[in-house]
Scaffold this motif. Structure first.
Motif, PDB file in Angstrom:
ATOM      1  N   ARG A 125       0.827  -1.205   0.000  1.00  0.00           N
ATOM      2  CA  ARG A 125       0.000   0.000   0.000  1.00  0.00           C
ATOM      3  C   ARG A 125       0.868   1.266   0.000  1.00  0.00           C
ATOM      4  N   TYR A 126       1.927   1.232   0.765  1.00  0.00           N
ATOM      5  CA  TYR A 126       2.836   2.375   0.843  1.00  0.00           C
ATOM      6  C   TYR A 126       3.420   2.686  -0.534  1.00  0.00           C
ATOM      7  N   LEU A 127       3.849   1.656  -1.256  1.00  0.00           N
ATOM      8  CA  LEU A 127       4.447   1.870  -2.561  1.00  0.00           C
ATOM      9  C   LEU A 127       3.421   2.363  -3.577  1.00  0.00           C
ATOM     10  N   MET A 128       2.199   1.880  -3.492  1.00  0.00           N
ATOM     11  CA  MET A 128       1.161   2.385  -4.386  1.00  0.00           C
ATOM     12  C   MET A 128       0.907   3.870  -4.142  1.00  0.00           C
ATOM     13  N   GLN A 129       0.831   4.247  -2.882  1.00  0.00           N
ATOM     14  CA  GLN A 129       0.583   5.642  -2.539  1.00  0.00           C
ATOM     15  C   GLN A 129       1.705   6.538  -3.065  1.00  0.00           C
ATOM     16  N   LEU A 130       2.950   6.044  -3.031  1.00  0.00           N
ATOM     17  CA  LEU A 130       4.087   6.831  -3.481  1.00  0.00           C
ATOM     18  C   LEU A 130       4.209   6.874  -5.001  1.00  0.00           C
ATOM     19  N   SER A 131       3.809   5.792  -5.670  1.00  0.00           N
ATOM     20  CA  SER A 131       4.136   5.630  -7.083  1.00  0.00           C
ATOM     21  C   SER A 131       3.032   6.052  -8.036  1.00  0.00           C
ATOM     22  N   ASP A 144      -9.451  -3.181  -6.133  1.00  0.00           N
ATOM     23  CA  ASP A 144      -8.300  -3.084  -7.031  1.00  0.00           C
ATOM     24  C   ASP A 144      -7.043  -2.713  -6.257  1.00  0.00           C
ATOM     25  N   ILE A 145      -7.184  -1.737  -5.363  1.00  0.00           N
ATOM     26  CA  ILE A 145      -6.025  -1.294  -4.589  1.00  0.00           C
ATOM     27  C   ILE A 145      -5.490  -2.416  -3.722  1.00  0.00           C
ATOM     28  N   ASP A 146      -6.385  -3.161  -3.058  1.00  0.00           N
ATOM     29  CA  ASP A 146      -5.951  -4.277  -2.231  1.00  0.00           C
ATOM     30  C   ASP A 146      -5.226  -5.335  -3.069  1.00  0.00           C
ATOM     31  N   ARG A 147      -5.790  -5.634  -4.236  1.00  0.00           N
ATOM     32  CA  ARG A 147      -5.188  -6.658  -5.096  1.00  0.00           C
ATOM     33  C   ARG A 147      -3.820  -6.224  -5.609  1.00  0.00           C
ATOM     34  N   ALA A 149      -1.824  -3.914  -4.392  1.00  0.00           N
ATOM     35  CA  ALA A 149      -0.883  -3.801  -3.273  1.00  0.00           C
ATOM     36  C   ALA A 149      -0.329  -5.162  -2.893  1.00  0.00           C
ATOM     37  N   GLU A 150      -1.192  -6.174  -2.871  1.00  0.00           N
ATOM     38  CA  GLU A 150      -0.746  -7.534  -2.556  1.00  0.00           C
ATOM     39  C   GLU A 150       0.217  -8.042  -3.621  1.00  0.00           C
ATOM     40  N   GLU A 151      -0.115  -7.808  -4.891  1.00  0.00           N
ATOM     41  CA  GLU A 151       0.760  -8.247  -5.979  1.00  0.00           C
ATOM     42  C   GLU A 151       2.099  -7.518  -5.933  1.00  0.00           C
ATOM     43  N   THR A 152       2.048  -6.242  -5.583  1.00  0.00           N
ATOM     44  CA  THR A 152       3.282  -5.467  -5.484  1.00  0.00           C
ATOM     45  C   THR A 152       4.180  -6.015  -4.390  1.00  0.00           C
ATOM     46  N   ALA A 153       3.593  -6.274  -3.233  1.00  0.00           N
ATOM     47  CA  ALA A 153       4.386  -6.754  -2.090  1.00  0.00           C
ATOM     48  C   ALA A 153       4.986  -8.128  -2.361  1.00  0.00           C
ATOM     49  N   THR A 154       4.188  -9.024  -2.925  1.00  0.00           N
ATOM     50  CA  THR A 154       4.685 -10.392  -3.155  1.00  0.00           C
ATOM     51  C   THR A 154       5.601 -10.476  -4.368  1.00  0.00           C
TER      52      THR A 154
END
Length: 238
Positions: A125-131, A144-147, A149-154
């Motif tokens: 979530r942090y990276l989505m907010q920044l990027s 969408d944001i939850d999905r 964010a999860e894909e970004t983290a993993t």
């Protein structure tokens, strides 16, 4: 030659920009060590080694002179490549880049590193907010944001920590006056991770460079691929 930044890869950093560029140019993208298919070295990453890796990749591809497109931290790698391999660098494009991290970016990178170890889900979530730019975020609902964010983290590459450590210590300001090739600096006007002031610094330091702005967040290659491609084509046609 496309060079990505911290925790990026060929697959995740560029959106459709390579396809836009490939309509007019041969395009080669590089995975930095610890990303994609590039193995992670045993020790810390060094800027000169990554810069030399561009030249080595180009040599293997049969290229003698080429334009280097650096995105985010990839811009610093591209700058160092231009000073170490001036005869091979035809032009430079620096997208949402920085010469060195200021206090804000330094803090963001440190938080990124801490969340990487403590809470990967929150990190997404942090990276989505920044990027993401405002327009890109506005198109997403909560699911969408939850999905994403999860894909970004993993999906963060194994070399993420080493990338962050490299970025925290970067400073290529002394390299900028040594660059003597056509240079395009692309600032993302809505970028809150690498603020447009970093692009101002790059453009001010490189004699004769051209500064343009695109309306995007830090994910500018994915959010504005057609606009960035058009600016690059204009540079290489000079």
């Amino acid at each position: 030659m496309l060079v990505h930044g911290v925790a990026g890869s060929i697959a995740t950093s560029w959106g459709s920009l390579p396809e836009h560029l490939a309509e007019h140019h041969r395009v080669i993208a590089i995975d930095n060590p610890g990303s994609g298919r590039s193995p992670l070295p045993g020790g810390p990453l060094h800027l000169d080694q990554l810069a030399d890796g561009i030249a080595l990749t180009a040599e293997r591809a049969g290229l003698e002179r080429y334009t280097v497109v650096g995105y985010s931290m990839g811009s610093a790698i591209a700058v160092r490549h231009a000073t170490r391999h001036p005869a091979r660098t035809a032009a430079l494009v620096l997208v949402a880049g920085f010469a060195r991290p200021d206090r804000r970016l330094h803090l963001a990178l440190r938080i990124w590193r801490e969340l990487l170890e403590a809470d990967p889900r929150l990190l997404g979530r942090y990276l989505m907010q920044l990027s993401c730019g405002p327009a890109a975020l506005a198109q997403l609902d909560s699911a969408d944001i939850d999905r994403i964010a999860e894909e970004t983290a993993t999906g963060l590459p194994p070399g993420t920590r080493q990338h962050i450590d490299l970025a925290l210590g970067l400073d290529v300001r002394a390299d900028l006056p040594r660059i003597d090739v056509p240079t395009l600096v692309v600032a993302a006007s809505e970028d809150i991770l690498v603020a447009p002031s970093h692009s101002d610094e790059l453009a001010h330091g490189i004699r004769g460079s051209r500064l343009v702005h695109v309306q995007a967040g830090h994910d500018a290659p994915a959010e504005q691929p057609a606009a960035i491609s058009a600016h690059i084509r204009a540079l290489v046609r000079q």
